[in-house]
Design a protein around this motif. Structure first.
Motif, mmCIF file in Angstrom:
data_model
loop_
_atom_site.group_PDB
_atom_site.id
_atom_site.type_symbol
_atom_site.label_atom_id
_atom_site.label_comp_id
_atom_site.label_asym_id
_atom_site.label_seq_id
_atom_site.Cartn_x
_atom_site.Cartn_y
_atom_site.Cartn_z
ATOM 1 N N ASP A 1 0.831 -1.211 0.000
ATOM 2 C CA ASP A 1 0.000 0.000 0.000
ATOM 3 C C ASP A 1 0.862 1.257 0.000
ATOM 4 O O ASP A 1 0.554 2.227 -0.694
ATOM 5 N N ALA A 2 1.956 1.247 0.761
ATOM 6 C CA ALA A 2 2.847 2.406 0.817
ATOM 7 C C ALA A 2 3.522 2.649 -0.533
ATOM 8 O O ALA A 2 3.639 3.793 -0.974
ATOM 9 N N ALA B 1 2.394 1.513 -3.575
ATOM 10 C CA ALA B 1 1.356 1.818 -4.564
ATOM 11 C C ALA B 1 0.858 3.261 -4.441
ATOM 12 O O ALA B 1 0.572 3.912 -5.452
ATOM 13 N N SER B 2 0.793 3.783 -3.212
ATOM 14 C CA SER B 2 0.300 5.149 -3.001
ATOM 15 C C SER B 2 1.385 6.203 -3.231
ATOM 16 O O SER B 2 1.086 7.387 -3.307
ATOM 17 N N GLY B 3 2.638 5.781 -3.295
ATOM 18 C CA GLY B 3 3.737 6.716 -3.466
ATOM 19 C C GLY B 3 4.327 7.207 -2.153
ATOM 20 O O GLY B 3 5.272 7.988 -2.145
ATOM 21 N N ALA B 4 3.763 6.747 -1.025
ATOM 22 C CA ALA B 4 4.292 7.153 0.281
ATOM 23 C C ALA B 4 5.677 6.564 0.530
ATOM 24 O O ALA B 4 6.457 7.107 1.300
ATOM 25 N N ASN C 1 9.054 5.053 -1.594
ATOM 26 C CA ASN C 1 9.672 4.822 -2.904
ATOM 27 C C ASN C 1 11.086 4.273 -2.801
ATOM 28 O O ASN C 1 11.883 4.394 -3.709
ATOM 29 N N HIS D 1 0.582 -7.596 -4.210
ATOM 30 C CA HIS D 1 -0.169 -7.546 -2.951
ATOM 31 C C HIS D 1 -0.625 -8.968 -2.633
ATOM 32 O O HIS D 1 -0.883 -9.760 -3.546
ATOM 33 N N CYS E 1 1.534 -3.472 -8.804
ATOM 34 C CA CYS E 1 1.980 -2.188 -9.327
ATOM 35 C C CYS E 1 3.444 -2.353 -9.714
ATOM 36 O O CYS E 1 4.161 -3.151 -9.124
#
Length: 86
Positions: free
Chosen positions: A13-14, A16-19, A21, A44, A50
């Motif tokens: 999730d981190a 995929a969201s860009g939080a 990298n 996932h 992603c």
């Protein structure tokens, strides 16, 4: 080249969201082939995926040394201590 990494839900999730990298991996035989420009597809546990392009690679003698060199926010954490927790 392209690679596939299985992640836990929080890490996926981190990324995929860009939080997050930055992804940390032990430099084993398989990962020694990684190079800037390669593609990593992150999976996932429930099947989502992603893909990201490797921008650069960094190595260090210890994980602690590597953690000291990177911007914590890029690793999806708020402190170095959080990264060093087992």
């Amino acid at each position: 080249s392209s690679y596939t990494y299985h992640l836990n839900t929080a890490s996926y999730d981190a990324i995929a969201s860009g939080a997050k990298n930055i992804e940390f991996r032990i430099l084993d035989r398989k990962r020694r082939r990684l190079a800037a420009g390669d593609t990593i597809t992150f999976l996932h546990p429930e099947g989502s995926k992603c893909s990201r392009t490797v921008a650069s690679l960094s190595t260090a003698a210890t994980f602690e040394e590597l953690v000291q060199r990177i911007p914590i926010k890029m690793a999806g954490e708020t402190s170095r201590e959080a990264l060093l927790r087992p």
